[in-house]
Design a protein around this motif. Sequence first.
Motif, PDB file in Angstrom:
ATOM      1  N   LEU A  31      -0.254  -8.804  -7.404  1.00 49.85           N
ATOM      2  CA  LEU A  31      -0.789  -7.663  -6.654  1.00 49.85           C
ATOM      3  C   LEU A  31      -2.299  -7.656  -6.848  1.00 49.85           C
ATOM      4  N   ILE A  32      -3.032  -7.594  -5.750  1.00 48.61           N
ATOM      5  CA  ILE A  32      -4.479  -7.507  -5.934  1.00 48.61           C
ATOM      6  C   ILE A  32      -5.045  -6.182  -5.474  1.00 48.61           C
ATOM      7  N   HIS A  33      -4.249  -5.448  -4.720  1.00 41.91           N
ATOM      8  CA  HIS A  33      -4.749  -4.139  -4.301  1.00 41.91           C
ATOM      9  C   HIS A  33      -3.557  -3.248  -3.989  1.00 41.91           C
ATOM     10  N   VAL A  34      -3.567  -2.051  -4.547  1.00 43.55           N
ATOM     11  CA  VAL A  34      -2.473  -1.122  -4.277  1.00 43.55           C
ATOM     12  C   VAL A  34      -3.052   0.247  -3.974  1.00 43.55           C
ATOM     13  N   LYS A  35      -2.570   0.856  -2.924  1.00 44.46           N
ATOM     14  CA  LYS A  35      -3.034   2.210  -2.622  1.00 44.46           C
ATOM     15  C   LYS A  35      -1.823   3.030  -2.202  1.00 44.46           C
ATOM     16  N   TYR A  42       5.284   8.545   1.085  1.00 45.86           N
ATOM     17  CA  TYR A  42       4.115   7.876   0.543  1.00 45.86           C
ATOM     18  C   TYR A  42       3.600   6.782   1.470  1.00 45.86           C
ATOM     19  N   CYS A  43       2.353   6.919   1.840  1.00 44.49           N
ATOM     20  CA  CYS A  43       1.713   5.867   2.613  1.00 44.49           C
ATOM     21  C   CYS A  43       1.280   4.803   1.619  1.00 44.49           C
ATOM     22  N   THR A  44       1.904   3.662   1.688  1.00 45.60           N
ATOM     23  CA  THR A  44       1.716   2.639   0.663  1.00 45.60           C
ATOM     24  C   THR A  44       1.063   1.393   1.254  1.00 45.60           C
ATOM     25  N   GLU A  45      -0.012   0.975   0.645  1.00 45.95           N
ATOM     26  CA  GLU A  45      -0.641  -0.274   1.082  1.00 45.95           C
ATOM     27  C   GLU A  45      -0.735  -1.221  -0.108  1.00 45.95           C
ATOM     28  N   VAL A  46      -0.218  -2.413   0.090  1.00 39.94           N
ATOM     29  CA  VAL A  46      -0.191  -3.377  -1.002  1.00 39.94           C
ATOM     30  C   VAL A  46      -0.756  -4.707  -0.509  1.00 39.94           C
ATOM     31  N   ILE A  74       8.624  -1.227  -3.069  1.00 34.49           N
ATOM     32  CA  ILE A  74       7.795  -2.092  -2.227  1.00 34.49           C
ATOM     33  C   ILE A  74       7.010  -3.064  -3.107  1.00 34.49           C
ATOM     34  N   MET A  75       6.457  -2.505  -4.188  1.00 30.73           N
ATOM     35  CA  MET A  75       5.674  -3.364  -5.078  1.00 30.73           C
ATOM     36  C   MET A  75       6.546  -4.415  -5.731  1.00 30.73           C
ATOM     37  N   ASN A  76       7.742  -4.020  -6.124  1.00 30.25           N
ATOM     38  CA  ASN A  76       8.660  -4.994  -6.718  1.00 30.25           C
ATOM     39  C   ASN A  76       8.932  -6.143  -5.753  1.00 30.25           C
ATOM     40  N   GLU A  77       9.214  -5.765  -4.506  1.00 30.38           N
ATOM     41  CA  GLU A  77       9.506  -6.798  -3.496  1.00 30.38           C
ATOM     42  C   GLU A  77       8.295  -7.705  -3.312  1.00 30.38           C
ATOM     43  N   ALA A  78       7.120  -7.064  -3.210  1.00 26.95           N
ATOM     44  CA  ALA A  78       5.908  -7.831  -2.928  1.00 26.95           C
ATOM     45  C   ALA A  78       5.584  -8.766  -4.083  1.00 26.95           C
ATOM     46  N   GLN A  79       5.856  -8.302  -5.292  1.00 29.70           N
ATOM     47  CA  GLN A  79       5.495  -9.083  -6.472  1.00 29.70           C
ATOM     48  C   GLN A  79       6.306 -10.362  -6.615  1.00 29.70           C
ATOM     49  N   ILE A 131      -0.794 -11.597   1.590  1.00 29.10           N
ATOM     50  CA  ILE A 131       0.021 -10.734   2.453  1.00 29.10           C
ATOM     51  C   ILE A 131      -0.551  -9.329   2.343  1.00 29.10           C
ATOM     52  N   LYS A 132      -0.666  -8.660   3.476  1.00 32.68           N
ATOM     53  CA  LYS A 132      -1.029  -7.245   3.448  1.00 32.68           C
ATOM     54  C   LYS A 132       0.157  -6.459   3.984  1.00 32.68           C
ATOM     55  N   ILE A 133       0.463  -5.398   3.260  1.00 29.01           N
ATOM     56  CA  ILE A 133       1.612  -4.591   3.653  1.00 29.01           C
ATOM     57  C   ILE A 133       1.194  -3.144   3.799  1.00 29.01           C
ATOM     58  N   HIS A 134       1.636  -2.531   4.854  1.00 33.95           N
ATOM     59  CA  HIS A 134       1.450  -1.091   5.002  1.00 33.95           C
ATOM     60  C   HIS A 134       2.803  -0.513   5.350  1.00 33.95           C
TER      61      HIS A 134
END
Lengths: 343, 120
Positions: free
Chosen positions: A306-310, A241-245, A296-301, A284-287
Amino acid sequence: MSNTINGQMLLAMFNEGAVALEKHAKRVDALNVFPVPDGDTGTNMSLTIRSGVKEMKQQDATSANQVAKTFSKGLLMGARGNSGVILSQLFRGFAKGIEHDQVLDGQALAKAFDGGVQTAYKAVMKPVEGTILTVAKDAAEKATKSAKKTKDAEQVLVDAIEEAKASLERTPDLLPVLKEVGVVDSGGQGLVYIYEGMLRAMRGETTADDAPEQATMEELVHVEHHNIQGDMNPEDIEFGYCTEVMVRFSDDKTNESPYVEEDFRNTLSQYGDSLLVVSDEDIIKIHIHAEHPGFIMNEAQKYGDLIHVKVDNMRDQHAALSNEPKKTEPPVPKKLKKKLSLL
Amino acid sequence: MALEMNSQLGSIDISKEVVATVAGGAATDCYGIVGMASQKQIKDGISELLKRDNFSRGVVIRENEGDLMIDMYIIVSYGTKISEVAYNVQSKVKYQLEKLLGLQVESVNIFVQGVRVSNP
């Protein structure tokens, strides 16, 4: 008002050009997709120009022509990589163009730029347009035009830079691979930084005033995807999964667990590859390409909202791309054409 | 003489001529190269600038137990850092062959056969 350039000024200009390039080397690296996408253009160019500056400072040349000559000699000896070699030729021609000028006015400067381009184009059998060569050529042409109107060297340089930037923007139209990836040419970008540095020195500013320009997340993602494209089999995709958060820091959370980019990066890197993390004070932007985007979302949160997830399923994408043509059986001729006649 | 690959659907043969042309094309794109030196003339000690149509002649493809070795005879421009140009050619040729033909290249050997001084 400095409308001419003497040796000392030229030395300062080259020096500042090198500083400017070095500062932005990372970004230039990130743009590198041609001729070989190994992400070293910025490093190579900056090592090359550093060698030029070193040589120039060792000799005590006083006139502009001598300064340019020693600088170009240093570049030649320290040339690294394709862009480094081109850079050395550009400035070799630059020095040759002003062989007899101890002080440069606008005209001499234009002549120098033009000389650089002439020399640089001679050293290649089949020039590839849409690269540093094109940017240098367009800038030199503009400088020549500009020099007809004014003798002010600073004005000529300003005009040349303006055109160089415009030309840089056009590079994706000339070189398909750049357009495909969605970036401008890395070597051309490096050259623009050098010219800008030179102008700043002329105006008596330093590069320290200039905020370092980072590659945008989009550029990085484009390049990252381009580099891993190609020989992938859907079965070989380890992280699907290509994940962008995108996360906005919130104070309550960062007070509890302070954000350290390096640690965060290390934490994430265990979940996948092609990891990119860019952050400023707010966001923070993560790819990342990961098998479990949820982690990834758990870590980022932990650091904010979260303002944008793809999330894209890369296996699906890839299968869609590579399987489509195969589904339709190519027509197989049942019989060869009956008769062939020799004439 | 050809390089063979197999896919699920059958075999793919790539002739050495094709490999040589791709390698030659990649090399002539490289900055600092002003020409390829023909093999025939090398025997005579004369280097000749080749046109694009036949630049595969400056390229020799050798195969040894599945390993692909490429020899390239090039002419470079005077006033460039020749070692660096040669290295650039190596990496570009290797990259292009892997990308376009899917070939693993064992080595790319560069022979600088001449330096052209173009300025009067």
